[in-house]
Design a protein around this motif. Structure first.
Motif, PDB file in Angstrom:
ATOM      1  N   ARG A 174       0.930   5.102  -7.687  1.00  0.00           N
ATOM      2  CA  ARG A 174       0.131   6.042  -8.479  1.00  0.00           C
ATOM      3  C   ARG A 174      -0.307   5.401  -9.792  1.00  0.00           C
ATOM      4  O   ARG A 174      -1.443   5.594 -10.220  1.00  0.00           O
ATOM      5  CB  ARG A 174       0.900   7.341  -8.710  1.00  0.00           C
ATOM      6  N   ALA A 175       0.576   4.635 -10.425  1.00  0.00           N
ATOM      7  CA  ALA A 175       0.213   3.951 -11.670  1.00  0.00           C
ATOM      8  C   ALA A 175      -0.922   2.961 -11.414  1.00  0.00           C
ATOM      9  O   ALA A 175      -1.866   2.872 -12.207  1.00  0.00           O
ATOM     10  CB  ALA A 175       1.432   3.248 -12.261  1.00  0.00           C
ATOM     11  N   ALA A 176      -0.848   2.230 -10.288  1.00  0.00           N
ATOM     12  CA  ALA A 176      -1.900   1.273  -9.943  1.00  0.00           C
ATOM     13  C   ALA A 176      -3.233   1.979  -9.675  1.00  0.00           C
ATOM     14  O   ALA A 176      -4.295   1.393  -9.860  1.00  0.00           O
ATOM     15  CB  ALA A 176      -1.476   0.452  -8.717  1.00  0.00           C
ATOM     16  N   GLU A 177      -3.160   3.247  -9.256  1.00  0.00           N
ATOM     17  CA  GLU A 177      -4.359   4.054  -9.015  1.00  0.00           C
ATOM     18  C   GLU A 177      -4.847   4.729 -10.292  1.00  0.00           C
ATOM     19  O   GLU A 177      -5.838   5.460 -10.280  1.00  0.00           O
ATOM     20  CB  GLU A 177      -4.063   5.144  -7.977  1.00  0.00           C
ATOM     21  N   GLY A 178      -4.111   4.544 -11.404  1.00  0.00           N
ATOM     22  CA  GLY A 178      -4.466   5.211 -12.655  1.00  0.00           C
ATOM     23  C   GLY A 178      -4.060   6.677 -12.678  1.00  0.00           C
ATOM     24  O   GLY A 178      -4.615   7.476 -13.421  1.00  0.00           O
ATOM     25  N   ARG A 179      -3.059   7.036 -11.863  1.00  0.00           N
ATOM     26  CA  ARG A 179      -2.592   8.427 -11.756  1.00  0.00           C
ATOM     27  C   ARG A 179      -1.254   8.590 -12.464  1.00  0.00           C
ATOM     28  O   ARG A 179      -0.464   7.645 -12.527  1.00  0.00           O
ATOM     29  CB  ARG A 179      -2.423   8.825 -10.300  1.00  0.00           C
TER      30      ARG A 179
ATOM     31  N   THR B 257      -6.349  13.391  -5.751  1.00  0.00           N
ATOM     32  CA  THR B 257      -5.579  12.721  -6.801  1.00  0.00           C
ATOM     33  C   THR B 257      -4.104  13.122  -6.866  1.00  0.00           C
ATOM     34  O   THR B 257      -3.353  12.551  -7.638  1.00  0.00           O
ATOM     35  CB  THR B 257      -6.199  12.988  -8.190  1.00  0.00           C
ATOM     36  N   GLY B 258      -3.690  14.071  -6.071  1.00  0.00           N
ATOM     37  CA  GLY B 258      -2.300  14.527  -6.116  1.00  0.00           C
ATOM     38  C   GLY B 258      -1.348  13.553  -5.438  1.00  0.00           C
ATOM     39  O   GLY B 258      -1.772  12.572  -4.812  1.00  0.00           O
ATOM     40  N   PRO B 259      -0.041  13.809  -5.554  1.00  0.00           N
ATOM     41  CA  PRO B 259       0.952  12.946  -4.912  1.00  0.00           C
ATOM     42  C   PRO B 259       0.747  12.799  -3.404  1.00  0.00           C
ATOM     43  O   PRO B 259       0.965  11.725  -2.847  1.00  0.00           O
ATOM     44  CB  PRO B 259       2.288  13.633  -5.214  1.00  0.00           C
TER      45      PRO B 259
ATOM     46  N   ALA C  70      -2.064  12.723  -1.771  1.00  0.00           N
ATOM     47  CA  ALA C  70      -3.142  11.765  -1.504  1.00  0.00           C
ATOM     48  C   ALA C  70      -2.605  10.341  -1.601  1.00  0.00           C
ATOM     49  O   ALA C  70      -2.930   9.483  -0.766  1.00  0.00           O
ATOM     50  CB  ALA C  70      -4.297  11.972  -2.486  1.00  0.00           C
ATOM     51  N   SER C  71      -1.763  10.089  -2.592  1.00  0.00           N
ATOM     52  CA  SER C  71      -1.174   8.753  -2.747  1.00  0.00           C
ATOM     53  C   SER C  71      -0.273   8.436  -1.557  1.00  0.00           C
ATOM     54  O   SER C  71      -0.322   7.331  -1.006  1.00  0.00           O
ATOM     55  CB  SER C  71      -0.375   8.665  -4.046  1.00  0.00           C
ATOM     56  N   LEU C  72       0.556   9.392  -1.143  1.00  0.00           N
ATOM     57  CA  LEU C  72       1.437   9.179   0.010  1.00  0.00           C
ATOM     58  C   LEU C  72       0.636   8.968   1.291  1.00  0.00           C
ATOM     59  O   LEU C  72       0.976   8.123   2.120  1.00  0.00           O
ATOM     60  CB  LEU C  72       2.375  10.369   0.196  1.00  0.00           C
ATOM     61  N   ARG C  73      -0.428   9.739   1.436  1.00  0.00           N
ATOM     62  CA  ARG C  73      -1.248   9.656   2.651  1.00  0.00           C
ATOM     63  C   ARG C  73      -1.788   8.243   2.864  1.00  0.00           C
ATOM     64  O   ARG C  73      -1.933   7.794   4.005  1.00  0.00           O
ATOM     65  CB  ARG C  73      -2.408  10.656   2.544  1.00  0.00           C
ATOM     66  N   ARG C  74      -2.035   7.519   1.781  1.00  0.00           N
ATOM     67  CA  ARG C  74      -2.603   6.178   1.897  1.00  0.00           C
ATOM     68  C   ARG C  74      -1.619   5.160   2.474  1.00  0.00           C
ATOM     69  O   ARG C  74      -2.034   4.128   2.984  1.00  0.00           O
ATOM     70  CB  ARG C  74      -3.109   5.712   0.537  1.00  0.00           C
ATOM     71  N   TYR C  75      -0.306   5.455   2.428  1.00  0.00           N
ATOM     72  CA  TYR C  75       0.630   4.459   2.980  1.00  0.00           C
ATOM     73  C   TYR C  75       1.797   5.055   3.756  1.00  0.00           C
ATOM     74  O   TYR C  75       2.594   4.303   4.321  1.00  0.00           O
ATOM     75  CB  TYR C  75       1.145   3.532   1.859  1.00  0.00           C
TER      76      TYR C  75
END
Length: 147
Positions: A39-44, A106-108, A110-115
């Motif tokens: 998330r930090a790498a995504e700017g979140r 942008t929620g958690p 979405a970040s989890l879904r990517r990996y």
């Protein structure tokens, strides 16, 4: 609340474990740290652990998502069978204090879904079924697992 052995066996046997009220939800702290690094790498902003509502959190797993490979877990005197991965719903995208929902992109989740997507579901953590209902778990208890 104590789980009855017969109900625990029913969950362990895999008939309806996803909705089994006697299951515990477990995650390694390193898994949350890995999510928040992404998330930090995504700017979140980081996702707080409370958004996921785990029953048990282990520190010192050695690597993110180590719990995915476990089949049995012992915490202090309590023994658990790993019923399987925990498919996540959209609740981690809701701020508990306000009830505001994060934007879907942008929620958690979405970040989890990517990996962490498998079979059309987002998995994070594992379900545990108690094998010796009534055993106590305390902060600081030793943890052992079988992969």
């Amino acid at each position: 609340r104590r789980a009855r052995p017969r109900a625990a066996r029913r969950c362990v046997a895999g008939r309806g474990w996803r909705t089994c009220l006697r299951c515990c939800w477990y995650v390694c702290e390193e898994s949350l740290l890995a999510l928040n690094a992404r998330r930090a790498a995504e700017g979140r902003p980081p996702a707080p652990l409370s958004r996921f509502r785990p029953n048990l959190v282990l520190q010192g797993c050695g690597r993110p998502h180590a719990e995915d490979a476990w089949r049995r877990v012992r915490v202090g005197g309590a023994e658990f069978h790993v019923a399987g991965p925990c498919p996540r719903c959209g609740v981690p995208d809701v701020a508990q204090a306000t009830g505001a929902r994060d934007p879907a992109a942008t929620g958690p989740m979405a970040s989890l879904r990517r990996y962490r997507s498998r079979g059309g579901q987002v998995h994070f953590g594992i379900y545990l079924v108690p094998l010796n209902p009534g055993a106590s778990v305390r902060v600081g208890d030793s943890v052992a697992f079988e992969a």
